[in-house]
Design an enzyme around this catalytic site. Structure first.
Site, PDB file in Angstrom:
ATOM      1  N   ARG A   7       0.849  -1.181   0.000  1.00 24.41           N
ATOM      2  CA  ARG A   7       0.000   0.000   0.000  1.00 24.41           C
ATOM      3  C   ARG A   7       0.889   1.237   0.000  1.00 24.41           C
ATOM      4  O   ARG A   7       1.749   1.398   0.862  1.00 24.41           O
ATOM      5  CB  ARG A   7      -0.887   0.000   1.236  1.00 24.41           C
ATOM      6  CG  ARG A   7      -1.622   1.306   1.399  1.00 24.41           C
ATOM      7  CD  ARG A   7      -2.229   1.463   2.792  1.00 24.41           C
ATOM      8  NE  ARG A   7      -2.356   2.882   3.052  1.00 24.41           N
ATOM      9  CZ  ARG A   7      -2.339   3.424   4.239  1.00 24.41           C
ATOM     10  NH1 ARG A   7      -2.185   2.680   5.322  1.00 24.41           N
ATOM     11  NH2 ARG A   7      -2.446   4.717   4.370  1.00 24.41           N
TER      12      ARG A   7
ATOM     13  N   TYR B 298      -3.467   1.409  16.233  1.00 21.35           N
ATOM     14  CA  TYR B 298      -2.227   1.360  17.020  1.00 21.35           C
ATOM     15  C   TYR B 298      -2.537   1.076  18.491  1.00 21.35           C
ATOM     16  O   TYR B 298      -2.106   0.066  19.025  1.00 21.35           O
ATOM     17  CB  TYR B 298      -1.427   2.657  16.853  1.00 21.35           C
ATOM     18  CG  TYR B 298      -0.852   2.789  15.452  1.00 21.35           C
ATOM     19  CD1 TYR B 298       0.407   2.296  15.149  1.00 21.35           C
ATOM     20  CD2 TYR B 298      -1.596   3.352  14.417  1.00 21.35           C
ATOM     21  CE1 TYR B 298       0.933   2.374  13.859  1.00 21.35           C
ATOM     22  CE2 TYR B 298      -1.080   3.440  13.124  1.00 21.35           C
ATOM     23  CZ  TYR B 298       0.187   2.943  12.851  1.00 21.35           C
ATOM     24  OH  TYR B 298       0.697   3.014  11.582  1.00 21.35           O
TER      25      TYR B 298
ATOM     26  N   HIS C 277      -2.827  10.797   1.199  1.00 21.52           N
ATOM     27  CA  HIS C 277      -2.229  10.583   2.514  1.00 21.52           C
ATOM     28  C   HIS C 277      -1.630  11.913   2.981  1.00 21.52           C
ATOM     29  O   HIS C 277      -0.430  12.038   3.187  1.00 21.52           O
ATOM     30  CB  HIS C 277      -1.185   9.465   2.457  1.00 21.52           C
ATOM     31  CG  HIS C 277      -0.865   8.858   3.790  1.00 21.52           C
ATOM     32  ND1 HIS C 277      -0.945   7.503   4.039  1.00 21.52           N
ATOM     33  CD2 HIS C 277      -0.443   9.406   4.957  1.00 21.52           C
ATOM     34  CE1 HIS C 277      -0.574   7.256   5.293  1.00 21.52           C
ATOM     35  NE2 HIS C 277      -0.253   8.399   5.872  1.00 21.52           N
TER      36      HIS C 277
ATOM     37  N   GLU D 146      -2.732  -0.491   8.488  1.00 22.55           N
ATOM     38  CA  GLU D 146      -1.587  -0.009   9.269  1.00 22.55           C
ATOM     39  C   GLU D 146      -1.675  -0.573  10.668  1.00 22.55           C
ATOM     40  O   GLU D 146      -2.731  -0.542  11.300  1.00 22.55           O
ATOM     41  CB  GLU D 146      -1.588   1.524   9.422  1.00 22.55           C
ATOM     42  CG  GLU D 146      -1.072   2.285   8.253  1.00 22.55           C
ATOM     43  CD  GLU D 146      -0.959   3.795   8.537  1.00 22.55           C
ATOM     44  OE1 GLU D 146      -0.657   4.175   9.688  1.00 22.55           O
ATOM     45  OE2 GLU D 146      -1.192   4.565   7.606  1.00 22.55           O
TER      46      GLU D 146
ATOM     47  N   ASN E 137      -6.767   1.306  10.281  1.00 24.92           N
ATOM     48  CA  ASN E 137      -5.449   1.566  10.871  1.00 24.92           C
ATOM     49  C   ASN E 137      -5.634   1.569  12.380  1.00 24.92           C
ATOM     50  O   ASN E 137      -6.488   2.301  12.898  1.00 24.92           O
ATOM     51  CB  ASN E 137      -4.908   2.940  10.460  1.00 24.92           C
ATOM     52  CG  ASN E 137      -4.529   3.014   8.988  1.00 24.92           C
ATOM     53  OD1 ASN E 137      -4.584   2.020   8.280  1.00 24.92           O
ATOM     54  ND2 ASN E 137      -4.125   4.191   8.548  1.00 24.92           N
TER      55      ASN E 137
ATOM     56  N   GLU F  14      -7.047   8.035   6.810  1.00 22.10           N
ATOM     57  CA  GLU F  14      -7.337   8.635   8.120  1.00 22.10           C
ATOM     58  C   GLU F  14      -7.911  10.043   8.043  1.00 22.10           C
ATOM     59  O   GLU F  14      -7.309  11.001   8.538  1.00 22.10           O
ATOM     60  CB  GLU F  14      -6.074   8.638   8.985  1.00 22.10           C
ATOM     61  CG  GLU F  14      -5.511   7.246   9.209  1.00 22.10           C
ATOM     62  CD  GLU F  14      -4.355   7.223  10.212  1.00 22.10           C
ATOM     63  OE1 GLU F  14      -3.906   8.303  10.637  1.00 22.10           O
ATOM     64  OE2 GLU F  14      -3.913   6.122  10.564  1.00 22.10           O
TER      65      GLU F  14
HETATM   66  C1  FCB Z   1      -0.657   6.889  11.058  1.00 21.95           C
HETATM   67  C2  FCB Z   1      -0.333   7.541   9.728  1.00 21.95           C
HETATM   68  C3  FCB Z   1       0.999   7.120   9.156  1.00 21.95           C
HETATM   69  C4  FCB Z   1       2.057   7.009  10.221  1.00 21.95           C
HETATM   70  C5  FCB Z   1       1.578   6.175  11.385  1.00 21.95           C
HETATM   71  C6  FCB Z   1       2.607   5.994  12.468  1.00 21.95           C
HETATM   72  O1  FCB Z   1      -1.616   7.639  11.731  1.00 21.95           O
HETATM   73  O2  FCB Z   1      -1.339   7.208   8.776  1.00 21.95           O
HETATM   74  O3  FCB Z   1       1.327   8.035   8.140  1.00 21.95           O
HETATM   75  O4  FCB Z   1       2.467   8.261  10.604  1.00 21.95           O
HETATM   76  O5  FCB Z   1       0.427   6.755  11.928  1.00 21.95           O
END
Ligand code: FCB
Length: 444
Positions: A82, A294, A126, A351, A292, A171
């Site tokens: 991607r 985290y 992006h 992500e 995405n 995002e």
């Molecule tokens: C996400 C972004 C990506 C990168 C990661 C760590 O929010 O999409 O560009 O910065 O975090």
């Protein structure tokens, strides 16, 4: 590699897609080459607000080293990559005449990927908006939907013969909530935020229609950053702030895009910016949900700020990555279950990853057990969600390479591959070998 070091993947589909993700501004460099126009991020880097005054001018020099980078992907064994197109590289003024040299860079990249047997997943946006469009109001201008559709039609016509997987936006909640176009956080910024949210959603819908009409066999989605927003204390004020932020962060875009309306709590604020038929323009049929994820976000109330929140303390008992992000794989599993229950479409995790500042040891090797542990725990959590019936079909690590991490510049590293920014030499980290081993094991 002993299989005990690999996550449990028993519940994943046999055709599960393993990939890696990057974005144009974070890796390409060559910002002044071959007719590329300025993006808002080039301009932002000139303000000196980025850590160590870093800029995207060289970044990973992927523009010149893309062959080597595709070679790294081939070694990893990923089935998909991607990436994003830099809008100002192909349309230097954002609309109007196309830049042939910019388009042909992406031709070369796509052809190299296809020759390596790697499926290109193309994200239109992006965050590197052409500055020329920002000067015309950017996303605050309702015309932005038309600009974006024009850009999408250029991309569809040029690459639609070889690319079938398209994401409209990366995002949208992040680039809206943290947009500099909202100006100082004064009384007008919430109104601007609502206007921007609506225009970005309109742009998404317009681009979906263009892609659908012009690319035979297109498979289209949008990529959403989805992290539970949790109160950082037991106070009622913090709980209210977290609940409000959660709606903006996690629902303001997917709800109208995938389910046809804004969340009830924000509808009245969007209303002044809506015209008849807008919701139908936004909610176009989509093929998948791009996720995405985290870690959860911990929030406290702060009256004098946009939407009345600030980031608060994380719970003392939660482990953190070296850059202070909570490690909570259970929240990933629950987020996947939530997205599945709400939207019902196939999910691609586009992500997930681990940030540190790891450096080579005396031998030149980059050993990153923390990243391996993180990926292992998160992939196991994804497998758990799949075992509960979640239709998750792919997982992409952020990122192939260490790269320009926005306001943190090059100080934070998310790559499976270490980049020495002085020599631009790439060194696969131990996590690279681990991920390659996992992909290989899955193909047996
Ligand atoms: C996400 C972004 C990506 C990168 C990661 C760590 O929010 O999409 O560009 O910065 O975090």
């Amino acid at each position: 590699m002993p299989t005990t070091q690999l996550p449990n993947t028993a519940s994943l589909r046999p055709d599960f897609i393993w990939g890696v993700s990057t974005s144009s501004f974070q890796i390409e460099g060559a910002t002044q080459e071959d007719g590329r126009g300025l993006s808002v991020w080039d301009v932002h880097c000139q303000t000196g607000e980025i850590k160590n005054h870093d800029t995207g001018d060289v970044a990973c020099d992927h523009y010149h080293r893309y062959r080597e980078d595709v070679g790294l992907m081939k070694t990893l064994g990923v089935q998909a990559y991607r990436f994003s197109i830099a809008w100002p590289r192909v349309l230097p003024s954002g609309s109007g005449s196309a830049n042939e040299a910019g388009l042909s860079f992406y031709d070369r990249l796509i052809d190299e990927l296809l020759a390596a047997g790697i499926e290109p997943w193309l994200c239109l946006y992006h965050w590197d908006l052409p500055q020329a469009l920002e000067d015309r109001g950017g996303w605050l201008n309702r015309e932005s939907a038309t600009w974006f559709a024009g850009y999408a039609s250029l991309i569809a016509a040029r690459f639609g013969d070889r690319v079938k997987r398209f994401a409209t936006l990366n995002e949208p909640s992040m680039f809206s909530l943290f947009s500099r176009s909202l100006g100082t956080r004064d009384g007008s910024s919430e109104d601007k935020l609502h206007r921007m949210i609506h225009h970005v959603n309109l742009a998404h819908g317009a681009a979906v229609d263009v892609l659908r009409a012009n690319v035979i066999g297109a498979s289209i989605g949008c990529i959403h950053n989805r992290q539970p927003c949790r109160p950082s204390s037991a106070s009622e004020a913090d709980a209210a702030a977290a609940a409000r932020l959660d709606v903006y962060w996690n629902e303001a875009f997917p709800e109208p895009q995938y389910r046809g309306d804004y969340p009830p709590s924000m509808r009245a604020a969007i209303e002044p910016h809506m015209r008849p038929g807008d919701l139908a323009r936004i909610c176009r049929p989509l093929d998948w949900f791009g996720l995405n994820h985290y870690s959860p976000v911990y929030v406290k109330a702060r009256a004098d700020s946009l939407l009345g929140y600030d980031f608060g303390d994380k719970p003392a008992n939660v482990a953190l990555t070296p850059i202070g992000w909570p490690i909570e794989p259970d929240a990933f599993s629950r987020t996947l279950q939530d997205v599945h229950a709400r939207y019902g479409l196939p999910i691609y995790v586009l992500e997930n990853g681990y940030g540190d500042s790891g450096q080579p040891d005396q031998t030149g090797a980059v050993i990153d057990p923390g990243r391996i542990e993180f990926l292992k725990a998160y992939i196991s959590a994804m497998n758990e969600a799949a075992s509960k019936g979640v239709d998750v079909r792919g997982y992409f690590v952020w990122s192939l390479l260490d790269n320009f991490e926005w306001d943190s510049g090059y100080s934070i590293r998310f790559g499976l591959t270490y980049v020495d920014y002085a020599s631009l030499q790439r060194t696969p980290k131990s996590s690279f070998g681990w991920y390659a081993g996992l992909i290989k094991a899955m193909q047996r």
